[in-house]
Design a protein around this motif. Sequence first.
Motif, PDB file in Angstrom:
ATOM      1  N   LYS A   1      84.440  48.525  23.576  1.00 52.77           N
ATOM      2  CA  LYS A   1      83.463  47.446  23.724  1.00 52.77           C
ATOM      3  C   LYS A   1      82.262  47.978  24.515  1.00 52.77           C
ATOM      4  O   LYS A   1      82.310  48.071  25.740  1.00 52.77           O
ATOM      5  CB  LYS A   1      84.111  46.260  24.441  1.00 52.77           C
ATOM      6  CG  LYS A   1      83.415  44.966  24.111  1.00 52.77           C
ATOM      7  CD  LYS A   1      84.216  43.743  24.517  1.00 52.77           C
ATOM      8  CE  LYS A   1      83.407  42.503  24.130  1.00 52.77           C
ATOM      9  NZ  LYS A   1      83.843  41.317  24.847  1.00 52.77           N
TER      10      LYS A   1
ATOM     11  N   ASN B   1      72.745  47.639  20.117  1.00 55.45           N
ATOM     12  CA  ASN B   1      73.287  48.933  19.708  1.00 55.45           C
ATOM     13  C   ASN B   1      73.136  49.862  20.916  1.00 55.45           C
ATOM     14  O   ASN B   1      72.068  50.432  21.157  1.00 55.45           O
ATOM     15  CB  ASN B   1      72.535  49.486  18.495  1.00 55.45           C
ATOM     16  CG  ASN B   1      73.119  50.813  18.016  1.00 55.45           C
ATOM     17  OD1 ASN B   1      73.610  51.614  18.809  1.00 55.45           O
ATOM     18  ND2 ASN B   1      73.058  51.035  16.718  1.00 55.45           N
TER      19      ASN B   1
ATOM     20  N   THR C   1      76.713  42.756  24.677  1.00 54.26           N
ATOM     21  CA  THR C   1      77.674  43.593  23.963  1.00 54.26           C
ATOM     22  C   THR C   1      77.513  43.372  22.456  1.00 54.26           C
ATOM     23  O   THR C   1      76.581  42.668  22.031  1.00 54.26           O
ATOM     24  CB  THR C   1      79.115  43.316  24.472  1.00 54.26           C
ATOM     25  OG1 THR C   1      80.009  44.259  23.893  1.00 54.26           O
ATOM     26  CG2 THR C   1      79.581  41.897  24.136  1.00 54.26           C
ATOM     27  N   THR C   2      78.399  43.991  21.706  1.00 53.63           N
ATOM     28  CA  THR C   2      78.330  43.911  20.249  1.00 53.63           C
ATOM     29  C   THR C   2      78.137  42.465  19.789  1.00 53.63           C
ATOM     30  O   THR C   2      78.844  41.569  20.266  1.00 53.63           O
ATOM     31  CB  THR C   2      79.641  44.473  19.652  1.00 53.63           C
ATOM     32  OG1 THR C   2      79.887  45.738  20.272  1.00 53.63           O
ATOM     33  CG2 THR C   2      79.535  44.645  18.152  1.00 53.63           C
TER      34      THR C   2
ATOM     35  N   SER D   1      78.172  53.193  26.335  1.00 56.58           N
ATOM     36  CA  SER D   1      78.027  53.185  24.866  1.00 56.58           C
ATOM     37  C   SER D   1      79.266  53.646  24.126  1.00 56.58           C
ATOM     38  O   SER D   1      79.357  53.477  22.917  1.00 56.58           O
ATOM     39  CB  SER D   1      76.845  54.071  24.465  1.00 56.58           C
ATOM     40  OG  SER D   1      77.174  55.424  24.698  1.00 56.58           O
TER      41      SER D   1
END
Length: 265
Positions: A105, A139, A132-133, A101
Motif C-alpha cells: 500500500k 501514483n 494512497t491508491t 512507493s
Amino acid sequence: MIQFHPLNAIFGFLVVTMVSLTSVTAACTREGLLAAAESYVAAQTNGKLDGLKLADNFIYQQDNKKTDVKSGVLSQPLKVDLNRSTADTTACASYTMLISSSGSKPYVIGTQIRHNGDDTSSIALIDTIAATTGDLFFNAKQTLGYIQKENWGTIPEGQRPSRDLLKKYGDAYLDMWTDAKAADSIQWGSDCERVEGSRLTKPCGGQLPRGGSLKPNGMRRYVIDETIGSVDVLCQFDSLGNMPDSHEIRVENGKVKYVHTITVQ
Ligand SMILES: *[C@@H]1O[C@H](CO)[C@@H](O)[C@H](O)[C@H]1NC(C)=O
C-alpha cells in the motif's frame, strides 16, 4: 525580611515577564521543530509510537478527522523513500512530506506537527493528509521521480520571501477556484513545476482555475518557512467537494517555483 512595597511588586512582575519572554523566544527553535519532525518520520518507518514524545493533550488527526492513532497510517510501518521537512518558528510547527512507493500500500503523506506553546520537547498535534491508491492522480513512484529532482535547499538570506508573501500566495492559490482574480495575484516563475498527485504541469502558471465555485476551500492550517521559501497549507478542498488536501508552494526570487498537492478523494 523583604517588606511589601509597590516597587517590589513591579520588579517581581518584570522578572516574571522577562523570564516568560525569554522562554518564548528561546524554546521554539528550528532544531527543536526538526528534531520532532525527525522523530515522527522514524515512528512512521517503524509503525510504532514509542519514540515519540506525545503531550498529555495529544491529538492525532488524519484526513481532517480526529482519529485514534492506533488505527491511523502512523501505526503501520512504511518504508520511506523520501522525506523532507520545513519549520515554522513563528507558529511553532513543522511540515513533513514523505513518500513510500514500494510497499503493498503506497503512500504520499503531508503532515503538520504542532506543539504546546513554544515547547518542542513534546508533540501536541499530528495532522496528516495521507493519500494512497485510488486518491486523486495517485501514483507514488511517479510523484517520487518528479520530487527527487527538485531543489528545496535553503534560500540565501536577503533573497528570502517574506512571511506575508508566502501566506498571501498560499491563500491566493487556494482562492483560485472561487476568485477569478486570484491566479493573477501570484507571480509564476517561467520554469516552475506543479506536481498534483503524480500529474506534472510545466510551467505551473498554465491552465489555472479562474473562479467558478461558490465554496471557498476551508479549514486552512499553515506552516510557513521563510528560510526555504515555502508555505504548506492543509485544508479541506470544499470548492471541488470536501476533499482533505495539502498544498505546498516554494517561492524563489518572489515567484512560484514548485507546487505540490496531496489530495484524498
Ligand atoms: C529522511 O531524510 C533525511 C534527509 O534526506 C535522511 O537522512 C533520512 O535517512 C531520511 N529518513 C528516512 C526514514 O528515510
